[in-house]
Write a protein that holds these residues in place. Structure first.
Motif, PDB file in Angstrom:
ATOM      1  N   PRO A 103       0.812  -1.224   0.000  1.00  0.00           N
ATOM      2  CA  PRO A 103       0.000   0.000   0.000  1.00  0.00           C
ATOM      3  C   PRO A 103       0.843   1.271   0.000  1.00  0.00           C
ATOM      4  N   VAL A 104       1.096   1.792  -1.176  1.00  0.00           N
ATOM      5  CA  VAL A 104       1.813   3.064  -1.347  1.00  0.00           C
ATOM      6  C   VAL A 104       0.952   3.941  -2.246  1.00  0.00           C
ATOM      7  N   THR A 105       0.480   5.055  -1.719  1.00  0.00           N
ATOM      8  CA  THR A 105      -0.422   5.915  -2.481  1.00  0.00           C
ATOM      9  C   THR A 105       0.261   7.236  -2.810  1.00  0.00           C
ATOM     10  N   PRO A 106       0.650   7.464  -4.073  1.00  0.00           N
ATOM     11  CA  PRO A 106       1.223   8.768  -4.432  1.00  0.00           C
ATOM     12  C   PRO A 106       0.202   9.878  -4.182  1.00  0.00           C
ATOM     13  N   LEU A 107       0.686  11.007  -3.686  1.00  0.00           N
ATOM     14  CA  LEU A 107      -0.204  12.127  -3.370  1.00  0.00           C
ATOM     15  C   LEU A 107       0.087  13.297  -4.297  1.00  0.00           C
ATOM     16  N   ARG A 108      -0.969  13.988  -4.709  1.00  0.00           N
ATOM     17  CA  ARG A 108      -0.762  15.247  -5.429  1.00  0.00           C
ATOM     18  C   ARG A 108      -0.206  16.267  -4.430  1.00  0.00           C
ATOM     19  N   PRO A 109       0.529  17.290  -4.931  1.00  0.00           N
ATOM     20  CA  PRO A 109       1.103  18.277  -4.003  1.00  0.00           C
ATOM     21  C   PRO A 109       0.063  18.853  -3.043  1.00  0.00           C
ATOM     22  N   SER A 110      -1.146  19.096  -3.540  1.00  0.00           N
ATOM     23  CA  SER A 110      -2.166  19.673  -2.649  1.00  0.00           C
ATOM     24  C   SER A 110      -2.566  18.664  -1.571  1.00  0.00           C
ATOM     25  N   GLU A 111      -2.622  17.399  -1.941  1.00  0.00           N
ATOM     26  CA  GLU A 111      -2.972  16.372  -0.942  1.00  0.00           C
ATOM     27  C   GLU A 111      -1.862  16.242   0.106  1.00  0.00           C
ATOM     28  N   LEU A 112      -0.620  16.377  -0.367  1.00  0.00           N
ATOM     29  CA  LEU A 112       0.518  16.294   0.553  1.00  0.00           C
ATOM     30  C   LEU A 112       0.453  17.429   1.580  1.00  0.00           C
ATOM     31  N   ARG A 113       0.204  18.648   1.079  1.00  0.00           N
ATOM     32  CA  ARG A 113       0.117  19.806   1.998  1.00  0.00           C
ATOM     33  C   ARG A 113      -1.046  19.636   2.961  1.00  0.00           C
ATOM     34  N   ASP A 114      -2.175  19.124   2.456  1.00  0.00           N
ATOM     35  CA  ASP A 114      -3.327  18.940   3.341  1.00  0.00           C
ATOM     36  C   ASP A 114      -3.010  17.938   4.446  1.00  0.00           C
ATOM     37  N   SER A 115      -2.274  16.896   4.086  1.00  0.00           N
ATOM     38  CA  SER A 115      -2.036  15.879   5.114  1.00  0.00           C
ATOM     39  C   SER A 115      -0.959  16.314   6.100  1.00  0.00           C
ATOM     40  N   GLU A 116      -0.007  17.131   5.665  1.00  0.00           N
ATOM     41  CA  GLU A 116       1.024  17.638   6.591  1.00  0.00           C
ATOM     42  C   GLU A 116       1.377  19.072   6.222  1.00  0.00           C
ATOM     43  N   PRO A 117       0.614  20.056   6.703  1.00  0.00           N
ATOM     44  CA  PRO A 117       0.867  21.457   6.332  1.00  0.00           C
ATOM     45  C   PRO A 117       2.246  21.956   6.756  1.00  0.00           C
ATOM     46  N   ALA A 118       2.881  21.283   7.709  1.00  0.00           N
ATOM     47  CA  ALA A 118       4.182  21.768   8.190  1.00  0.00           C
ATOM     48  C   ALA A 118       5.317  21.459   7.222  1.00  0.00           C
ATOM     49  N   LEU A 119       5.078  20.641   6.215  1.00  0.00           N
ATOM     50  CA  LEU A 119       6.142  20.345   5.247  1.00  0.00           C
ATOM     51  C   LEU A 119       6.561  21.612   4.507  1.00  0.00           C
TER      52      LEU A 119
END
Ligand code: FAD
Length: 388
Positions: free
Chosen positions: A133-149
């Motif tokens: 289970p490896v799910t690539p994330l769109r940049p917006s999804e990445l920011r939503d899941s961890e805004p501190a990145l």
């Protein structure tokens, strides 16, 4: 085959133990717990319990993110052990009343630059090819899941089943569980196997296994940092983050109490000194991925020695020509995630005498040539032919 007795504290020193475990790290203590809970008389020898690699380990339970090219059998074992972690953690808490920091938010794998992302994607493709289970994330999804990145982070993927535990809570809990089940701790080192008087000896001494068995376990140094969010607040991120940052591979593990573990180097060395260069590289990569870390307190810089093997996989089962001596060592980068399955399979082997088929790829004789058992060891006792 050893027969479990009704659980009762092992009594006098005169009674020969059923099982002597050498090493009170997570592996040895978990084996001792499982064996003692099945009614066996267990002693554990270690002058400094919990002082090995586990004392510095991050505690990632990452079979997916750690699935590397050419390590399929190891990946299978990691997955099987990770699947046991929820029940293992619950059972340990029930036995001791201690929460061991088992957290299930999952792991984000990220790449800082285009090159980093390209490297990461090759590995994700391999992992997905294994059906993991490896799910690539769109940049917006990445920011939503961890805004501190950091905004610079180019892309990422989620491994939702890669979890974490706190080894500094885990090991004392295992010690308590083993002792409550009746295991006796002997605060002395074992210098040679012939000094041990028990029906079965389990060598779970991490890097110390080489001197006792001659097996090819070598120290692999890891330098690692601990930071703390200011004012005792929780870190501003929830996932374990594993990142490629300008070619550096780092991970960041957030704890509920505000600690962040930032690691780690992988060095073919056997010293435990901390170097300025390693601290600089870890901090630079960590801050590049998560800028808020620059405001954290740096509370610890430390190094530990992973018990590595030639194929990066553990050694599990009887020592060649010594069926009364089982080894459980060489867990390298994976000793925390592999604790439940190692304990279960070795305890079953002690009790039942028949190796589980899962142990087959991890036999001690796979490196060719007999391991050099410590000289002068006792001949196999009555159970001598059970593990051959
Ligand atoms: C920087 C770093 C980060 C890590 N991060 C992770 C992670 O995120 N996830 C993960 O799964 N793993 C991780 N690991 C690996 C993990 O810590 C090890 O694989 C694990 O600790 C191995 O457990 P062990 O019980 O076999 O050995 P150890 O933890 O090394 O314990 C060995 C014990 O044996 C004792 N001993 C040695 N010789 C003798 C002797 N002759 N007689 C008696 N006792 C003896 C020692 O005192 C010690 O207490 C990390 C390791 C390092 C260094």
């Amino acid at each position: 085959m050893l027969t479990g007795r009704s659980p009762s504290p092992p009594s006098s020193d005169r009674v020969r133990p059923d099982v002597a475990v050498v090493g009170a790290g997570p592996i040895g203590l978990a084996i001792a717990w499982r064996c003692a809970a099945r009614g066996l008389r267990v002693v554990v020898h270690d002058p400094a319990p919990g002082s090995g690699a586990s004392a510095v380990a991050a505690g990632m339970l990452s079979p997916v993110a750690e699935a590397h090219f050419g390590e399929r059998q190891l990946t299978g074992l990691l997955l099987a052990s990770a699947a046991r972690w929820p029940a293992f953690a619950a059972e340990l808490t029930e036995a001791t009343g201690v929460e061991v920091g088992y957290r299930t938010e999952g792991t984000l794998m990220v790449g800082l630059t285009g090159d980093d992302l390209a490297e990461a994607r090759r590995l994700w493709a391999y992992q997905q090819g294994l059906g993991l289970p490896v799910t690539p994330l769109r940049p917006s999804e990445l920011r939503d899941s961890e805004p501190a990145l950091a905004p610079r982070v180019r892309g990422g993927a989620l491994a939702p089943t890669d979890h974490q535990v706190d080894p500094r809570l885990l090991v004392p809990a295992l010690r308590t569980a083993a002792q409550r089940a009746g295991a006796v701790l002997v605060p002395q080192p074992v210098r040679k196997l012939s000094d041990v008087d028990a029906t079965v000896t389990v060598v779970a001494a991490g890097c110390g296994a080489t001197a006792l068995t001659g097996l090819p376990v070598r120290p692999v140094k890891g330098q690692i940092l601990r930071l703390r969010a200011p004012d005792g607040v929780a870190p501003g991120f929830r996932h374990v983050i594993r990142g490629y940052a300008d070619g550096e591979h780092v991970y960041l593990v957030p704890r509920a109490d505000g600690e962040v573990v930032l690691g780690a180097t992988v060095e073919e060395r056997s010293d435990t000194t901390v170097t300025a260069g390693a601290v600089q590289r870890l901090l630079r990569a960590g801050v590049d991925l998560l800028p808020e870390l620059a405001e954290y307190d740096l509370v610890e810089a430390v190094a530990g020695l992973r018990p590595g093997t030639p194929d990066n996989a553990p050694i599990l089962g009887p020592l060649p020509d010594r069926p009364d001596v089982l080894v459980a060592t060489g867990h390298h980068r994976h000793g925390i995630v592999l604790t439940p399955i190692t304990a279960d399979l070795i305890a079953e082997l002690v009790l039942g005498g028949v190796p589980d088929p899962m142990l087959a790829p991890f036999r001690a004789d796979r490196f060719g040539g007999a391991a050099v058992a410590a000289s002068g060891g006792p001949e196999p006792s009555v159970e001598g032919d059970l593990w051959s």
